[in-house]
Design an enzyme around this catalytic site. Structure first.
Site, PDB file in Angstrom:
ATOM      1  N   GLU A  56       0.822  -1.212   0.000  1.00 58.63           N
ATOM      2  CA  GLU A  56       0.000   0.000   0.000  1.00 58.63           C
ATOM      3  C   GLU A  56       0.856   1.261   0.000  1.00 58.63           C
ATOM      4  O   GLU A  56       0.537   2.225  -0.694  1.00 58.63           O
ATOM      5  CB  GLU A  56      -0.926   0.019   1.217  1.00 58.63           C
ATOM      6  CG  GLU A  56      -2.080  -0.943   1.127  1.00 58.63           C
ATOM      7  CD  GLU A  56      -2.955  -0.958   2.366  1.00 58.63           C
ATOM      8  OE1 GLU A  56      -3.895  -1.763   2.396  1.00 58.63           O
ATOM      9  OE2 GLU A  56      -2.720  -0.163   3.304  1.00 58.63           O
ATOM     10  N   PRO A  78       2.479  12.208  23.510  1.00 58.55           N
ATOM     11  CA  PRO A  78       1.271  13.030  23.579  1.00 58.55           C
ATOM     12  C   PRO A  78       0.496  13.101  22.267  1.00 58.55           C
ATOM     13  O   PRO A  78      -0.474  13.841  22.182  1.00 58.55           O
ATOM     14  CB  PRO A  78       1.833  14.405  23.934  1.00 58.55           C
ATOM     15  CG  PRO A  78       3.127  14.464  23.199  1.00 58.55           C
ATOM     16  CD  PRO A  78       3.655  13.034  23.254  1.00 58.55           C
TER      17      PRO A  78
END
Length: 155
Positions: A56, A78
């Site tokens: 892909e 984060p």
């Protein structure tokens, strides 16, 4: 106690002799140098996912799995509230490729628009390749393995 969701990921170290296939995002070079990787679907094994992701993202089908280098967990905080269980595979190129090429990923899980990647080969000489997002976790193991293979070929 709060626990983060865990997602299985497959990471591909595709080599051609002593070179590693890497890419950058054409429109987002700040994303850094990466190797093909992606989410393992519920219906597939990590070894199937790694082959699918290579195709892909790069358009290349001519690879064969050499082995699973290892599995590790990576905390995406984060950026995302997620722990990734990463399956890192060493694969060998079995077809010829240009030294550089651009490929558009159409089946991206994050966008309906195609994403373009600029692929190229880098020599595995032991220097830090600075792969983004912790993707280089097993590079030293790969380099050691390739060096030992070359040494045994020369004896």
């Amino acid at each position: 106690m709060f626990t983060q969701p865990t997602t299985k990921k497959a990471i591909a170290y595709v080599t051609n002799k002593d070179q590693l296939m890497v890419f950058t995002h054409t429109e987002f070079p700040e994303a850094g140098v990466q190797v093909p990787a992606g989410t393992v679907k519920e219906s597939e094994e990590p070894s199937e996912a790694v082959l699918r992701e290579i195709y892909e993202e790069s358009g290349i089908k001519g690879v064969r799995i050499i082995d699973l280098l290892g599995i590790f967990q990576y905390n995406m905080t984060p950026y995302r509230n997620e722990i990734q269980e990463r399956y890192v595979y060493h694969l060998e190129l079995t077809q010829s490729t240009p030294s550089t090429w651009r490929h558009w990923e159409i089946h991206s899980s994050t966008s309906k628009n195609s994403i373009s990647f600029d692929f190229y080969w880098v020599r595995l000489d032991g220097s830090d390749l600075g792969l983004a997002g912790g993707q280089g976790y097993f590079l030293s193991k790969l380099i050691h393995k390739i060096k030992n293979s070359e040494d045994s070929d020369n004896t």
